[in-house]
Enzyme design. Structure first.
Site, PDB file in Angstrom:
ATOM      1  CE  LYS A 124      -4.209  -1.817   2.094  1.00 23.09           C
ATOM      2  NZ  LYS A 124      -5.260  -1.558   3.358  1.00 23.09           N
ATOM      3  CG  ASP A 169      -8.068   0.919   3.389  1.00 26.89           C
ATOM      4  OD1 ASP A 169      -9.030  -0.011   2.997  1.00 26.89           O
ATOM      5  OD2 ASP A 169      -7.006   0.582   3.381  1.00 26.89           O
TER       6      ASP A 169
HETATM    7  P1  NAP Z   1      -0.223  -2.685  10.071  1.00 24.44           P
HETATM    8  O1  NAP Z   1       0.127  -1.786   9.048  1.00 24.44           O
HETATM    9  O2  NAP Z   1       0.679  -3.927  10.218  1.00 24.44           O
HETATM   10  O3  NAP Z   1      -0.484  -1.856  11.331  1.00 24.44           O
HETATM   11  C1  NAP Z   1      -0.849  -2.814  12.605  1.00 24.44           C
HETATM   12  C2  NAP Z   1      -0.875  -1.981  14.188  1.00 24.44           C
HETATM   13  O4  NAP Z   1      -1.059  -2.942  14.864  1.00 24.44           O
HETATM   14  C3  NAP Z   1       0.568  -1.368  14.232  1.00 24.44           C
HETATM   15  O5  NAP Z   1       0.274   0.030  14.612  1.00 24.44           O
HETATM   16  C4  NAP Z   1       1.112  -2.290  15.160  1.00 24.44           C
HETATM   17  O6  NAP Z   1       1.919  -1.569  16.316  1.00 24.44           O
HETATM   18  C5  NAP Z   1      -0.087  -2.769  16.006  1.00 24.44           C
HETATM   19  N1  NAP Z   1      -0.024  -4.034  16.453  1.00 24.44           N
HETATM   20  C6  NAP Z   1       0.216  -5.264  15.954  1.00 24.44           C
HETATM   21  N2  NAP Z   1       0.345  -6.201  16.817  1.00 24.44           N
HETATM   22  C7  NAP Z   1       0.352  -5.710  18.199  1.00 24.44           C
HETATM   23  C8  NAP Z   1       0.148  -6.175  19.575  1.00 24.44           C
HETATM   24  N3  NAP Z   1       0.616  -7.584  19.650  1.00 24.44           N
HETATM   25  N4  NAP Z   1       0.167  -5.268  20.412  1.00 24.44           N
HETATM   26  C9  NAP Z   1      -0.257  -4.011  20.122  1.00 24.44           C
HETATM   27  N5  NAP Z   1      -0.018  -3.422  18.776  1.00 24.44           N
HETATM   28  C10 NAP Z   1       0.014  -4.194  17.803  1.00 24.44           C
HETATM   29  O7  NAP Z   1      -1.649  -3.281   9.657  1.00 24.44           O
HETATM   30  P2  NAP Z   1      -2.885  -2.723   8.927  1.00 24.44           P
HETATM   31  O8  NAP Z   1      -2.906  -2.887   7.493  1.00 24.44           O
HETATM   32  O9  NAP Z   1      -3.026  -1.296   9.585  1.00 24.44           O
HETATM   33  O10 NAP Z   1      -4.129  -3.802   9.213  1.00 24.44           O
HETATM   34  C11 NAP Z   1      -4.591  -3.770  10.745  1.00 24.44           C
HETATM   35  C12 NAP Z   1      -5.797  -4.557  10.889  1.00 24.44           C
HETATM   36  O11 NAP Z   1      -6.935  -3.833  10.464  1.00 24.44           O
HETATM   37  C13 NAP Z   1      -5.972  -5.822  10.446  1.00 24.44           C
HETATM   38  O12 NAP Z   1      -6.701  -6.949  11.334  1.00 24.44           O
HETATM   39  C14 NAP Z   1      -6.541  -5.675   9.000  1.00 24.44           C
HETATM   40  O13 NAP Z   1      -7.299  -6.920   8.696  1.00 24.44           O
HETATM   41  C15 NAP Z   1      -7.619  -4.746   9.485  1.00 24.44           C
HETATM   42  N6  NAP Z   1      -8.106  -4.058   8.150  1.00 24.44           N
HETATM   43  C16 NAP Z   1      -9.544  -4.034   8.141  1.00 24.44           C
HETATM   44  C17 NAP Z   1      -9.923  -3.499   6.989  1.00 24.44           C
HETATM   45  C18 NAP Z   1     -11.534  -3.381   6.956  1.00 24.44           C
HETATM   46  O14 NAP Z   1     -11.990  -3.091   5.616  1.00 24.44           O
HETATM   47  N7  NAP Z   1     -12.435  -3.697   7.847  1.00 24.44           N
HETATM   48  C19 NAP Z   1      -9.506  -2.489   6.272  1.00 24.44           C
HETATM   49  C20 NAP Z   1      -7.743  -2.698   6.443  1.00 24.44           C
HETATM   50  C21 NAP Z   1      -7.437  -3.206   7.478  1.00 24.44           C
HETATM   51  P3  NAP Z   1       3.597  -1.060  15.928  1.00 24.44           P
HETATM   52  O15 NAP Z   1       3.429   0.102  15.234  1.00 24.44           O
HETATM   53  O16 NAP Z   1       4.143  -0.791  17.297  1.00 24.44           O
HETATM   54  O17 NAP Z   1       4.271  -2.290  14.999  1.00 24.44           O
END
Ligand code: NAP
Length: 292
Positions: free
Chosen positions: A72, A108
Site C-alpha cells: 500500500k 479505506d
Molecule cells: P499494519 O500496518 O501492520 O499495522 C498494525 C498496527 O497494529 C501497528 O500499529 C502495530 O503496532 C499494531 N500491533 C500489531 N500487533 C500488536 C500487538 N500485539 N500489540 C499492540 N499493537 C500491535 O496493519 P494494517 O494494514 O493497519 O491492518 C491492521 C488490521 O486492520 C488488520 O487486522 C486488518 O485486517 C484490519 N483492516 C481491516 C479493514 C476493513 O476493511 N475492515 C481494512 C484494512 C485493515 P506497531 O506500530 O508498534 O508495530
C-alpha cells in the site's frame, strides 16, 4: 463470474500473499449481479516485482487494481498521480487506469467513515477519537476522520514514534488536533478521565482479536471505556470480536469491521465501473466467505 469475452475489462488485487482476500468473490459477484463485463483476479505480486506489476497494469490495459499488504505504501512512487487524501495518508489501496495514466486512491478511511455514518448513525464532526494502533489502516481512518471534522484524535500505539508521526501529519494538514499516546494503563486512564462524558469513538486498528487469535483483546482499553462510548473494530473475522462483546457488556455501542470492508470495496467498484455497487449482494458474499 460471467463468460469472459473479447471486451471483458480486467481488474484485480495486488498483494503478497493474496489468497486470503475476500475481494475477488465480492467484486465478481457484484459484476455478475449487475451484468457488467468485468473480471476481478488475484495477483500474487512479490515485493521485488512491484514496479513490473504496476507497469503491467498499463501494458495489459487493466482497468485498475486494489493494492493490499505489503504494497500500500511502496506502490506510490510507481503511480502517475495520487489523490490528496491518499497522499496525506501515505498509502494507496485502489489504482484506477485512465488510459495509461495511473491514479492512486485510498478508500479505506472513507469506507470506515461511511460505515460509521450508515451503521452507527454517527458523524465525525466534533468527535473525540481514540485509535489503538498506528499502522496502514489506522492512517487511513485517522486522516479521513480528521478531514471529516473530528475534533481530537489520540493515537495510542506500542511504538510511540509511529503514533506521534501520524499525529504530526494530522495536526499540520487538517483542522483536528492529534497526539501520540503511549499504550500504558496509566496513559489510557488519564485519557478516559480527560474525555469524561463527551462522546468518544474507540477504534481497534491492530490485528489483535483476528482469526486464528480470536481470543486476544487489545490490552488495557476495556478498563477505561465508559458506557455510551462507541467501540469499533477494524477486524472483521470474526465479525463479533472479543473486544466488541466485552465493550457491549460494559454499556458501549459497537461497530464491526464488516462495514468498512464493504464500503471501501464499494467505493473502488464505483471508481472502476462508474456504477453504484450492489451493497446487499456484496455483503452476502462477504458473510459466505467468512463462514467458509
Ligand atoms: P499494519 O500496518 O501492520 O499495522 C498494525 C498496527 O497494529 C501497528 O500499529 C502495530 O503496532 C499494531 N500491533 C500489531 N500487533 C500488536 C500487538 N500485539 N500489540 C499492540 N499493537 C500491535 O496493519 P494494517 O494494514 O493497519 O491492518 C491492521 C488490521 O486492520 C488488520 O487486522 C486488518 O485486517 C484490519 N483492516 C481491516 C479493514 C476493513 O476493511 N475492515 C481494512 C484494512 C485493515 P506497531 O506500530 O508498534 O508495530
Amino acid at each position: 463470474m460471467g463468460a469472459i469475452t473479447g471486451k471483458t475489462k480486467v481488474v484485480g488485487i495486488f498483494g503478497y500473499p493474496v489468497e486470503h482476500s475476500f475481494s475477488p468473490a465480492m467484486h465478481n459477484g457484484a459484476f455478475q449481479f449487475l451484468g457488467l463485463d468485468y473480471a476481478y483476479l488475484p495477483f500474487p505480486v512479490h515485493p521485488d516485482n512491484l514496479a513490473a506489476g504496476v507497469n503491467a497494469v498499463r501494458a495489459l490495459g487493466l482497468a485498475g487494481v486494489n493494492v493490499t499488504i505489503p504494497h500500500k505504501q511502496a506502490v506510490i512512487p510507481f503511480l502517475d498521480e495520487v489523490t490528496p487524501e491518499a497522499e496525506l495518508i501515505g498509502a494507496v489501496n485502489t489504482i484506477v487506469n485512465r488510459e495509461g495514466w495511473l491514479v492512486g486512491h485510498n478508500t479505506d478511511g472513507q469506507g470506515f467513515v461511511t460505515s460509521l455514518q450508515k451503521e452507527a448513525g454517527v458523524t465525525p464532526e466534533g468527535l473525540e477519537v481514540l485509535i489503538l494502533g498506528s499502522g496502514g489502516a489506522a492512517r487511513g481512518v485517522a486522516v479521513q476522520l480528521a478531514l471529516a471534522g473530528a475534533s481530537n484524535l489520540y493515537l495510542v500505539n506500542r511504538s510511540l514514534d509511529k503514533g506521534a508521526e501520524l499525529a504530526q501529519v494530522i495536526s499540520l494538514h487538517t483542522s483536528a488536533s492529534a497526539q501520540g499516546i503511549p499504550w500504558t494503563p496509566q496513559a489510557l486512564a488519564d485519557l478516559s478521565h480527560r474525555v469524561g462524558t463527551r462522546e468518544c469513538l474507540v477504534i481497534n486498528t491492530t490485528p489483535l482479536g483476528m482469526y486464528p487469535h480470536q481470543h486476544t483483546v487489545p490490552p488495557h482499553i476495556l478498563e477505561v471505556v465508559q458506557p455510551g462510548w462507541l467501540v469499533a473494530d477494524l477486524v472483521y473475522n470474526p465479525v463479533e470480536t472479543q473486544l466488541l462483546d466485552r465493550a457491549a457488556a460494559k454499556g458501549c455501542r459497537t461497530l464491526s469491521g464488516l462495514g468498512m470492508l464493504l464500503y471501501q470495496g464499494a467505493l473502488a467498484f464505483q471508481l472502476w465501473t462508474g456504477h453504484t455497487a450492489p451493497l446487499k449482494t456484496m455483503e452476502e458474499i462477504i458473510h459466505m466467505s467468512i463462514d467458509n
